[in-house]
Design an enzyme around this catalytic site. Sequence first.
Site, PDB file in Angstrom:
ATOM      1  N   HIS A 106       0.841  -1.207   0.000  1.00 49.15           N
ATOM      2  CA  HIS A 106       0.000   0.000   0.000  1.00 49.15           C
ATOM      3  C   HIS A 106       0.880   1.263   0.000  1.00 49.15           C
ATOM      4  O   HIS A 106       0.568   2.250  -0.672  1.00 49.15           O
ATOM      5  CB  HIS A 106      -0.874   0.046   1.258  1.00 49.15           C
ATOM      6  CG  HIS A 106      -1.840  -1.081   1.391  1.00 49.15           C
ATOM      7  ND1 HIS A 106      -1.710  -2.085   2.319  1.00 49.15           N
ATOM      8  CD2 HIS A 106      -2.986  -1.367   0.705  1.00 49.15           C
ATOM      9  CE1 HIS A 106      -2.732  -2.927   2.221  1.00 49.15           C
ATOM     10  NE2 HIS A 106      -3.513  -2.528   1.245  1.00 49.15           N
ATOM     11  N   SER A 146      -2.702  -8.191   3.078  1.00 50.33           N
ATOM     12  CA  SER A 146      -3.247  -8.160   4.436  1.00 50.33           C
ATOM     13  C   SER A 146      -3.641  -9.566   4.875  1.00 50.33           C
ATOM     14  O   SER A 146      -3.609  -9.890   6.059  1.00 50.33           O
ATOM     15  CB  SER A 146      -4.472  -7.249   4.492  1.00 50.33           C
ATOM     16  OG  SER A 146      -4.131  -5.974   4.019  1.00 50.33           O
TER      17      SER A 146
HETATM   18  P1  AMP Z   1      -6.494  -3.601  -0.542  1.00 47.54           P
HETATM   19  O1  AMP Z   1      -6.285  -2.856   0.730  1.00 47.54           O
HETATM   20  O2  AMP Z   1      -6.132  -5.052  -0.473  1.00 47.54           O
HETATM   21  O3  AMP Z   1      -7.851  -3.347  -1.155  1.00 47.54           O
HETATM   22  O4  AMP Z   1      -5.460  -2.985  -1.576  1.00 47.54           O
HETATM   23  C1  AMP Z   1      -5.454  -1.616  -1.861  1.00 47.54           C
HETATM   24  C2  AMP Z   1      -4.542  -1.364  -3.018  1.00 47.54           C
HETATM   25  O5  AMP Z   1      -3.220  -1.793  -2.688  1.00 47.54           O
HETATM   26  C3  AMP Z   1      -4.942  -2.128  -4.295  1.00 47.54           C
HETATM   27  O6  AMP Z   1      -4.780  -1.278  -5.416  1.00 47.54           O
HETATM   28  C4  AMP Z   1      -3.967  -3.276  -4.314  1.00 47.54           C
HETATM   29  O7  AMP Z   1      -3.703  -3.774  -5.599  1.00 47.54           O
HETATM   30  C5  AMP Z   1      -2.725  -2.626  -3.720  1.00 47.54           C
HETATM   31  N1  AMP Z   1      -1.819  -3.644  -3.161  1.00 47.54           N
HETATM   32  C6  AMP Z   1      -2.121  -4.570  -2.241  1.00 47.54           C
HETATM   33  N2  AMP Z   1      -1.048  -5.366  -2.011  1.00 47.54           N
HETATM   34  C7  AMP Z   1      -0.059  -4.927  -2.824  1.00 47.54           C
HETATM   35  C8  AMP Z   1       1.287  -5.341  -3.063  1.00 47.54           C
HETATM   36  N3  AMP Z   1       1.835  -6.359  -2.434  1.00 47.54           N
HETATM   37  N4  AMP Z   1       2.017  -4.639  -3.973  1.00 47.54           N
HETATM   38  C9  AMP Z   1       1.463  -3.584  -4.633  1.00 47.54           C
HETATM   39  N5  AMP Z   1       0.197  -3.153  -4.450  1.00 47.54           N
HETATM   40  C10 AMP Z   1      -0.556  -3.809  -3.564  1.00 47.54           C
END
Ligand code: AMP
Length: 276
Positions: A33, A182
């Site tokens: 993130h 997460s």
């Molecule tokens: P989330 O909180 O899982 O909805 O993710 C929020 C944003 O963070 C989304 O655009 C995900 O693709 C990005 N994201 C989550 N994990 C990663 C990671 N390991 N590397 C890059 N972006 C990530």
Amino acid sequence: MKIVETIAALRSTLKNVQHIAFVPTMGNLHAGHLALVEKAKKKSDFVVVSIFVNPLQFLPSEDFNQYPRSMEADCKLLRSLDVDLVFAPDEKNLFPVQQEILLQLPAVADTLEGIFRPRFFQGVATIVLKFFNIIQPDIAIFGKKDYQQLHIIRLMVQQLNFPIKILDTEIIRAADGLALSSRNQYLNGPERQEACHLYQALNTIVGETASGQRDFLLLEKKAVEYLSGRGWQVDYISIVNRQTLLPACTDDQQLAVLAAARIGTTRLIDNVEFTC
Ligand code: AMP
């Protein structure tokens, strides 16, 4: 850094702000993130991060209640990155009435993740659309970790004429290759050790295509067998055309391999882009 919990407070704070970069998240922030936030900081002088666990994108059988929430630690991290505003709306504020208007998505939303998580992308796209309307950013940043999601958001912005530039970031991984997520904290010790084999299976596919193998179905099958043999339950491993996310044809060049698989009770997704 300002933290606002209502749409009214957000709108009043943003009234005279121009050039907003927006990073939507479900919180429980990690370095993946933060890479998005750092990109946002570089691209704009005002960065908004949303923290909201979106009920629209969880099936009743999924982990909505269990999903890790860590608002205080998240805000500490975002403050250290000099984020301007955190939008952490209350569910009632965002959904004062039942959300009956939902986006209807193209067929690509019913493939890959969409097969195993029906209506998932409809929930994602609808909440992102609501956030776009509320925040009205100039730029929004998404991770390639959620490859199909990024693809669908790009289609939404294009087909609904949002004046928003969508940027992406590369996947941030742990030292052993596991993509940060997460949900990784659901893994117990042995599962965490095993988890990097998902990425290894994808890299094996990429390696074999680099050596000239073009039988994509065979490569997918071998990767599924490899992981199944190690105790994984594989939902899919699919080599796709990067532009369409349709199954790759032998003469396609810009490809990606996307995967989802469960180790123990934890479902992980990952992907690798490659060129043939
Ligand atoms: P989330 O909180 O899982 O909805 O993710 C929020 C944003 O963070 C989304 O655009 C995900 O693709 C990005 N994201 C989550 N994990 C990663 C990671 N390991 N590397 C890059 N972006 C990530």
